[in-house]
Structure formats: C-alpha cells, structure tokens
Design an enzyme around this catalytic site. Structure first.
Site, PDB file in Angstrom:
ATOM      1  N   GLY A   1      44.291  39.116  31.715  1.00 51.40           N
ATOM      2  CA  GLY A   1      43.953  40.499  31.356  1.00 51.40           C
ATOM      3  C   GLY A   1      44.819  41.041  30.237  1.00 51.40           C
TER       4      GLY A   1
ATOM      5  N   GLU B   1      39.500  43.118  36.236  1.00 52.10           N
ATOM      6  CA  GLU B   1      39.719  42.926  37.685  1.00 52.10           C
ATOM      7  C   GLU B   1      40.763  41.832  37.822  1.00 52.10           C
ATOM      8  OE1 GLU B   1      38.412  44.705  40.013  1.00 52.10           O
ATOM      9  OE2 GLU B   1      36.671  45.655  39.077  1.00 52.10           O
TER      10      GLU B   1
ATOM     11  N   GLY C   1      40.297  37.793  36.824  1.00 49.65           N
ATOM     12  CA  GLY C   1      41.248  36.679  36.812  1.00 49.65           C
ATOM     13  C   GLY C   1      42.661  37.202  36.898  1.00 49.65           C
ATOM     14  N   SER C   2      43.578  36.415  36.391  1.00 52.07           N
ATOM     15  CA  SER C   2      44.998  36.762  36.523  1.00 52.07           C
ATOM     16  C   SER C   2      45.380  37.914  35.595  1.00 52.07           C
ATOM     17  CB  SER C   2      45.837  35.536  36.169  1.00 52.07           C
ATOM     18  OG  SER C   2      45.517  35.112  34.861  1.00 52.07           O
TER      19      SER C   2
ATOM     20  N   CYS D   1      41.965  37.620  45.688  1.00 51.56           N
ATOM     21  CA  CYS D   1      42.726  38.657  44.984  1.00 51.56           C
ATOM     22  C   CYS D   1      43.230  39.680  45.993  1.00 51.56           C
ATOM     23  CB  CYS D   1      41.855  39.318  43.935  1.00 51.56           C
ATOM     24  SG  CYS D   1      40.279  39.866  44.582  1.00 51.56           S
TER      25      CYS D   1
HETATM   26  P1  NAD Z   1      42.628  32.836  35.391  1.00 49.70           P
HETATM   27  O1  NAD Z   1      43.178  34.069  34.798  1.00 49.70           O
HETATM   28  O2  NAD Z   1      43.367  31.573  35.191  1.00 49.70           O
HETATM   29  O3  NAD Z   1      41.147  32.587  34.839  1.00 49.70           O
HETATM   30  C1  NAD Z   1      40.113  33.520  35.030  1.00 49.70           C
HETATM   31  C2  NAD Z   1      39.054  33.347  33.964  1.00 49.70           C
HETATM   32  O4  NAD Z   1      39.568  33.813  32.712  1.00 49.70           O
HETATM   33  C3  NAD Z   1      38.615  31.906  33.729  1.00 49.70           C
HETATM   34  O5  NAD Z   1      37.227  31.888  33.512  1.00 49.70           O
HETATM   35  C4  NAD Z   1      39.378  31.527  32.471  1.00 49.70           C
HETATM   36  O6  NAD Z   1      38.774  30.507  31.732  1.00 49.70           O
HETATM   37  C5  NAD Z   1      39.355  32.839  31.703  1.00 49.70           C
HETATM   38  N1  NAD Z   1      40.426  33.027  30.719  1.00 49.70           N
HETATM   39  C6  NAD Z   1      41.723  32.684  30.837  1.00 49.70           C
HETATM   40  N2  NAD Z   1      42.413  33.090  29.750  1.00 49.70           N
HETATM   41  C7  NAD Z   1      41.522  33.709  28.928  1.00 49.70           C
HETATM   42  C8  NAD Z   1      41.616  34.336  27.656  1.00 49.70           C
HETATM   43  N3  NAD Z   1      42.771  34.400  27.011  1.00 49.70           N
HETATM   44  N4  NAD Z   1      40.508  34.875  27.116  1.00 49.70           N
HETATM   45  C9  NAD Z   1      39.329  34.830  27.777  1.00 49.70           C
HETATM   46  N5  NAD Z   1      39.168  34.223  28.976  1.00 49.70           N
HETATM   47  C10 NAD Z   1      40.258  33.673  29.554  1.00 49.70           C
HETATM   48  O7  NAD Z   1      42.450  33.128  36.962  1.00 49.70           O
HETATM   49  P2  NAD Z   1      42.060  32.144  38.142  1.00 49.70           P
HETATM   50  O8  NAD Z   1      43.204  31.238  38.440  1.00 49.70           O
HETATM   51  O9  NAD Z   1      40.708  31.548  37.921  1.00 49.70           O
HETATM   52  O10 NAD Z   1      41.877  33.182  39.355  1.00 49.70           O
HETATM   53  C11 NAD Z   1      42.927  33.677  40.118  1.00 49.70           C
HETATM   54  C12 NAD Z   1      43.360  35.055  39.651  1.00 49.70           C
HETATM   55  O11 NAD Z   1      42.245  35.941  39.603  1.00 49.70           O
HETATM   56  C13 NAD Z   1      44.336  35.728  40.606  1.00 49.70           C
HETATM   57  O12 NAD Z   1      45.319  36.386  39.865  1.00 49.70           O
HETATM   58  C14 NAD Z   1      43.477  36.723  41.364  1.00 49.70           C
HETATM   59  O13 NAD Z   1      44.174  37.806  41.930  1.00 49.70           O
HETATM   60  C15 NAD Z   1      42.530  37.142  40.295  1.00 49.70           C
HETATM   61  N6  NAD Z   1      41.292  37.692  40.858  1.00 49.70           N
HETATM   62  C16 NAD Z   1      41.112  39.060  40.790  1.00 49.70           C
HETATM   63  C17 NAD Z   1      39.970  39.624  41.346  1.00 49.70           C
HETATM   64  C18 NAD Z   1      39.770  41.113  41.320  1.00 49.70           C
HETATM   65  O14 NAD Z   1      38.638  41.538  41.541  1.00 49.70           O
HETATM   66  N7  NAD Z   1      40.774  41.935  41.048  1.00 49.70           N
HETATM   67  C19 NAD Z   1      39.000  38.805  41.944  1.00 49.70           C
HETATM   68  C20 NAD Z   1      39.213  37.426  41.970  1.00 49.70           C
HETATM   69  C21 NAD Z   1      40.369  36.885  41.417  1.00 49.70           C
END
Ligand code: NAD
Length: 501
Positions: free
Chosen positions: A236, A253, A231-232, A287
């Site tokens: 992380g 990731e 995720g974002s 991503c």
């Molecule tokens: P997001 O960070 O909003 O959410 C991702 C996941 O994390 C969701 O399931 C969310 O519920 C969970 N989450 C959020 N805050 C959390 C916390 N504090 N504790 C535990 N879980 C939590 O991201 P998004 O909008 O769904 O996806 C887009 C982002 O993901 C972009 O920044 C993109 O670059 C990244 N991404 C990275 C990869 C990679 O492999 N590097 C792959 C796909 C997406």
C-alpha cells in the site's frame, strides 16, 4: 477432491494451467498445480484498453439490468461452490470449511449487489434560490483495477467486482501470483454468466496474471479510474502514492494487527472459542486474525491455561480433510517470518507458552505446517506492534480498562478489534469515540469473520479503504451535483450581485 476432478467439475480449460513460466504450487504438499502464462505488458495494455471500451457500453446499460448479470454469476457460484471452495483450499491452504465459506461470501455479495442495483440512490437538496432544484446523482466511474492478496484469493475480488459491475464499471483483476488459478476459475464462471446474460461487452471482466510489475502497470495506467488494492502495508505504501500522483481513486485494504480485550466479567467459555477461531483459523493468515490478547489480571490465570490446553489439541493437517482445522502456511517466506518473530519475541522477554514449531515434515520439504504459537509478553513490545502473517498470539495483562483500550489502539494498524465483557458500560465505551480506533469493533465476537453487509476496512496503516456492504458502493461511482434553474431570473448563490446592465 483432486486437482483434476476440480478442474473437470469447474469445466476449466486445462490448457490454462500449462506452458507458462509462473509456477503455482499447493502449500498442502508442494505439488505443482500448473505453470501459468504471465501476461506481457502489451497484453495487460490490451486488456485495459478493452475494459475502457467496454465501459462506454456498460455505463449505458440500466443498473437493474447490470444487476441481472451479477444474479446469474451468483447462480454459477451456487452451482460450483463445492469445487471452487476445494480449489481455494488447494491453492491457498485454508481449511475446506473456510474454502467453502469464502465462496459463500461471494454468493452473499452477489445477492447484496443485485438488490443494490435497484438502489443506487442519489439525493434532492433544498436550493437557497427560488425556482431552482438541486440534486445529486451517482454515475459509473470507469475501469476498476483490483489487486488481491493470496489469503482471500476469491472473496475479496468478488466484493469489488460484484459492486463495480452493478455500478457500471468494468474490472481488470490482478490476483496474487500465489493464487492465480482460482482467479482464472472465477473468470470462467463469470464468462459463463455473461454468455447466459447475452450482450455483455467484451472486456467487461478480465484477469491479468503476473507479479508486482503487472500490478504496477495497472496502478499507473490512466485509463484505470479506481484501483482497489488488498495486501500488505508495504504494498500500500508503494501503490498509494503512485495512484495519488495521477489523482486516481484508491481503496486500500492493508495489514491488520487485531486485538481482543478480555474483561473481568467476560464469559470465558465464549472467549476461548472465539480466540481459537480468530487466532489459529486460516493458520493465522487473515488480515483480521487475532494477534494480541489483552487480558484483565483477575481472569488471566483462568483463561491462559485453558488456552494452553486448547492449543495442544488443535488438529493440524491436510486442509482438504474436514477434521483438520489448521492447514499449512502459504510458503517458506511465511514460515521464516514466523520463526523470526518468535526469536524476536524471546529477545523482548516473551515466553512461548504453546506451539511455535514446524510440524508434519512428512508432508514434504515445500509444505510448511506449524503449531500455532501462544506467547506471553511482558508488554506491547516492538514485535507485537508488527503484523506477522502467521499464527502467533501475543498475550498481555492489563489492570485498568482505559489502559487496555490504549494498548489496543497503540499499534500502527487499525483494522479489527473486539472486547469480551458483559458490562454494558465497558462495551459502550469500547464502541464510543474514545474507544477502539479500528474500522471494525465487536463485542463478544472475535475480530475475524465479518459479514458482507457491513463496510469492511480499517484505519491508519490499514489504508482507510472500505468495501463490501453499507454504502461502500459509492467508491465505485462518481457523484454529480446538478442545479436546474426553472425560473425567469438568474439569482447568484450567496446573494452576490453581479449586474453589468
Ligand atoms: P502482498 O502485499 O505481498 O501482495 C498483495 C498483492 O499486491 C499481490 O497481488 C501482489 O502481486 C501485489 N503487489 C505487491 N507489490 C505491488 C506493487 N508495488 N504494485 C502493485 N501491486 C503489488 O500481500 P500478501 O502476502 O498476498 O497478503 C497478505 C497481506 O494482505 C497481509 O498484510 C494482510 O493483512 C493483507 N490483507 C488485507 C486485507 C484487508 O482487507 N485489509 C485482506 C486480505 C489481506
């Protein structure tokens, strides 16, 4: 394909989509897909408990036999590729070609994992002591928590789950709250494979539905040995320290800010095609999407007008129709994020050369289609250094190769990168220790669309995690170094003398 047809084709229980509080809407037209029940804290706790129980049984199943389950799962995916791919498109809005591609990626990683299940190799190590043998073995680690993002709603889970299962780890999956229906469909297919397998322990794989709080519970639970979180970077930053506090393993990731350098010798025909797919594919919501284009001044005036022309012809529309290459943004927040970034780019003396507007208002007030934006920037300003999860491509000029590499590396993220050149020296310098600082570096290929055979992930604020191919499997296992003394003496290492009698 309509939702009802997809649900029927996947043989998914329609009751799973009713009676809850989590409203899931399709970004295609804002239509309601379902109201899902969210897992309570007690239910999450119980699922983790069952996974921990399953671990005790699963770790004793021989790895090649564990691979057989993944093989059967791959068969289910093959049989259901059309429907599952359509569901991916319906729920996250990527083009149908990419929806199917995502399922193909799941099939590929299953094949990889099946082979891997017979190759979880350790080492034998030369001992410095006579009559001693040293070895290194890999053992199952424990429960693997998987947190996934909306933009790859199924493939990223499968990269983790296929490997974790052959490595002997049960999985608890928290999908994005924006795309939980595809997760339930995957779980149903895996359960079908488990029924055919016979003897898989209950709780070997489960899905927990909910938002951030559910993710946090998974992160904080001591029974979860490894959390793979996609995720974002913001996410992380929260998850990483929480896992570190309890010394849990993590695979992070996170966000990317991927660049392409177009050198004087580049094949511009190929470059234009690669730029288009990487910058506007998935509506810029990968991503690995291309976000920065660093173009040599000698080719700038030939390349950029071609891009402008190509941008004006991009087919935007319902992603379920194969002719459309760009679907909607995931939601209103994503649209506002894009508009905000474009406003900042203008403040920072950027010039929008194409796109950047909301289009297709007839799709409804909750459907956010945009024309991908091409923005000329005078330099790598603050907005360019930030990941905006939307189709904005910033274009900059360069004069000197080393300057281009420096600009490419001068962002907080370190996921994917590429160069278009036919100059061998430039290509090799780009891939050298002094070249790209990213986890992925390509030559004459765009930054997105990785194959599963390589390790996937990036450096710096991308989190440093690796998953999928190569030796990423080691993250899902614990390493044990063993020394056996088969002599009649007890020599100490480093020749230390410790004689009491
Ligand atoms: P997001 O960070 O909003 O959410 C991702 C996941 O994390 C969701 O399931 C969310 O519920 C969970 N989450 C959020 N805050 C959390 C916390 N504090 N504790 C535990 N879980 C939590 O991201 P998004 O909008 O769904 O996806 C887009 C982002 O993901 C972009 O920044 C993109 O670059 C990244 N991404 C990275 C990869 C990679 O492999 N590097 C792959 C796909 C997406």
């Amino acid at each position: 394909m309509k939702l009802q047809d997809i649900i029927a084709a996947l043989d998914l229980d329609p009751a799973l989509l009713e009676g809850g509080t989590l409203e899931v809407r399709s970004p295609i037209d804002g239509a309601l897909i379902g109201r899902l029940r969210e897992d309570t804290a007690d239910e999450v706790d119980a699922k983790i408990g069952r996974a921990a129980e399953a671990f005790r049984a699963w770790r004793d199943v021989p790895a090649p036999r564990r691979g057989e389950l993944v093989r059967l799962f791959g068969e289910e995916l093959r049989a259901n590729k059309q429907a599952l791919g359509a569901l991916v498109t319906l729920e996250c809005g990527k083009s149908i070609q990419e929806g199917w591609g995502e399922v193909q990626e799941m099939i590929d990683i299953c094949d990889f994992a099946v082979g891997l299940s017979r190759q979880l190799y350790g080492l034998t190590i030369a001992s410095e002591r006579a009559g001693h043998r040293m070895s290194e073995s890999w053992h199952p680690l424990g429960v693997c928590g998987i947190i996934s993002a909306f933009n790859f709603p199924v493939a990223v889970w499968s990269w983790n789950a296929a490997l974790a299962l052959v490595c002997g780890d049960p999985c608890v999956w928290k999908p994005s709250e924006k795309t939980p229906v595809t997760a339930l469909a995957c779980q149903a297919l895996l359960e079908r494979a488990m029924a055919r397998f016979g003897g898989a322990p209950e709780g070997l794989s489960s899905v927990v539905v909910g938002g951030r709080a559910v993710g946090e519970q998974l992160v904080d639970d001591r029974r979860v040995a490894l959390v793979s979180a996609t995720g974002s970077t913001r996410m992380g930053r929260e998850v990483g320290p929480r896992l570190a506090r309890r010394f849990a393993r993590s695979i992070l990731e996170l966000g990317g800010n991927n660049a392409m350098i177009v050198a004087p010798s580049a094949d511009l025909e190929l470059a234009v095609r690669a730029i288009l797919f990487a910058a506007v594919g998935t509506a810029g919501q990968r991503c690995t999407s291309l976000r920065r284009l660093i173009v040599h001044e000698s080719v700038y005036d030939r390349l950029v007008p071609r891009l402008q022309a190509a941008y004006s012809q991009i087919r935007i529309g319902d992603p379920l129709e194969q002719a459309n290459l760009v679907g909607p943004l995931i939601d209103r927040d994503a649209f506002q994020g894009m508009m905000h970034a474009l406003a900042r780019a203008r403040e920072e003396r950027g010039r929008v050369l194409a796109g950047g507007e909301r289009v297709l208002p007839e799709k409804g007030p909750d459907a956010y289609y945009v024309s991908p934006a091409l923005v000329e920037m005078p330099a790598q300003t603050e907005v360019v250094r930030h990941e905006t999860f939307a189709p904005i491509l910033y274009v900059m000029r360069y004069r000197d190769f080393d300057e281009a590499v420096q600009v490419q590396n001068d962002v907080p993220q370190g996921l994917s990168s590429c160069i278009f050149t036919t100059d061998l020296r430039e290509a090799e310098r780009f891939l050298s220790a002094a070249g790209s600082d990213c986890g992925i570096a390509n030559v004459n290929i765009g930054p997105s669309g990785a194959e599963i055979g390589g390790a996937f992930g990036g450096e710096k604020e991308t989190g440093g995690g690796r998953e999928s191919g190569s030796d990423s499997w080691k993250a899902y296992m614990r390493r044990q170094t063993a020394t056996v003394n088969y002599s009649n003496a007890l020599p100490l290492a480093q020749g230390i003398k410790f004689e009491t009698i």
